[in-house]
Design a protein around this motif. Structure first.
Motif: not given
Length: 398
Positions: A235-263
């Motif tokens: 969803f953060s990727v979709a928002a950023a591509l839609g011109g969002a001023a900024g996105t904040t992604s929050v998740d507890l799972a450790k692998r969400s950080l490298p996976k989100t960076i990858e996306q």
């Protein structure tokens, strides 16, 4: 030789079955004494011995099996599965020829006539998911049918069922070309990295495709966006591509950080310009209130059930409080995308959660959009209860 067992259907369950509901519940049929093997064919009859349908025995969380055909002479064999998969693929012809989407569901279980089985397409590769030992016993016929019905670049599978008292969650390569992961797929022109051989999930939930498109096209431009339970940040990727001023992604799972960076990376977005928080969403709400943080748009798509050291969360009982917490950090006139995939309640019930939360928060709201499952996630006719996805876009006025 596959076991064939004749079972009697309880009178009160016959109407549901004849109206199109393919799910076999334990209290709806009378099983004969003795053990029945998973994958056994069930000849379903009424008290007078009249034929109702043919199903298979396969225990999963939804029930103990599924009706496969209501034609008494139809054989359950490889040709049967070829027919079902081919029909499903033909219904998705527009997806196969799309020039901006290369990830979608090809076969959606009971909606395409075989409960307990789903097949997803990822840029030429197929992911087959099995939800009971019963349907998995048809594995050879179904894989032969898949090859006969469609052109497969490579096939992977996920096992997600209980057998001999032990829950199996396994993924594996099956046949064809071996994928090089991450595999990049397209969804409405957006790019996502997926891995078909890395645990229970691939990196993107295909059922939210239309919601992500609407977020990108209609709600993101110039907005600050909070994506809670963000998983890989789709969803953060979709928002950023839609011109969002900024996105904040929050998740507890450790692998969400490298996976989100990858996306972000596969879409050419500088991840350092976005905010990625590795923390409990409930703790983040408290943190945001302390810091005076507020957002123009909040995505609220929690798992149906979650347990941490501090708490247990269930959408069926806790969604109103969760939504109330989200309202507290949403700007006046802001939008909340309230979503759940919990199949235990319907859209009408979900809207009572929304009403309860907004009343408790003393805010007014208007519904901008509603979404259920997209077209490739077929559901049985006359069975709205199988349409598990519920998404409501809310405008919050304080």
């Amino acid at each position: 030789m596959r076991q064939l067992v004749e079972v009697q259907v309880q009178s009160e369950a016959i109407k549901q079955m004849t109206n199109g509901n393919p799910l076999l519940l334990k209290d709806a049929i009378t099983l004969p004494a003795g053990d029945i093997e998973e994958g056994s064919l069930l000849r379903l009859v009424d008290k007078a011995g009249g034929y109702i349908g043919t199903g298979y025995y396969g225990t999963q969380n939804k029930g103990i099996g599924w009706i496969l055909t209501r034609k008494e002479r139809e054989q359950i064999n490889e040709a049967f599965f070829v027919k079902k998969i081919r029909e499903a693929a033909e219904k998705r012809a527009a997806f196969f020829t799309s020039d901006d989407t290369t990830a979608f569901r090809v076969f959606n279980g009971e909606g395409d006539g075989i409960g307990g089985l789903t097949i997803d397409f990822f840029n030429g590769f197929y992911m087959v998911s099995w939800y009971s030992a019963g349907i998995y016993s048809f594995r050879e016929d179904i894989y032969n049918a898949l090859k006969a019905a469609v052109n497969t670049r490579g096939v992977y599978e996920k096992l997600r069922f209980e057998t001999n008292g032990q829950y199996i969650e396994k993924d594996d390569y099956v046949s064809g070309e071996k994928g090089e992961f991450p595999l990049i797929v397209m969804e409405n022109g957006m790019h996502y990295a997926v891995d078909l051989n890395d645990g229970a999930m691939t990196g993107i939930f295909l059922d939210q495709r239309n919601v992500r498109k609407s977020l990108r096209d209609n709600y993101s431009d110039g907005k600050t966006v909070l994506n809670t339970f963000s998983y890989t940040g789709a969803f953060s990727v979709a928002a950023a591509l839609g011109g969002a001023a900024g996105t904040t992604s929050v998740d507890l799972a450790k692998r969400s950080l490298p996976k989100t960076i990858e996306q972000f990376a596969v879409n050419g977005i500088d991840y350092e310009s976005q905010d990625i928080k590795l923390m409990n969403v409930f703790d983040y709400f408290s943190y945001a209130v302390r810091k005076g943080l507020k957002f123009d748009l909040v995505v609220l798509d929690p798992p149906s059930f979650a347990r941490t050291k501090k708490m247990t969360f269930s959408t069926a009982k806790d969604y109103p409080k969760l939504l109330q917490d989200a309202i507290a950090i949403t700007n006046d006139g802001g939008v909340i995308i309230a979503s759940t995939n919990n199949a235990s309640f319907n859209m009408k019930k979900f809207k009572t959660f929304i009403e309860k939360a907004c009343t408790a928060a003393d805010v007014r709201y208007s519904i901008l959009e509603e979404h259920k499952l997209p077209a490739d996630f077929a559901v049985p006719n006359n069975c709205p209860e199988f349409n598990y996805l519920k998404v409501v876009f809310l405008r919050i006025t304080k």
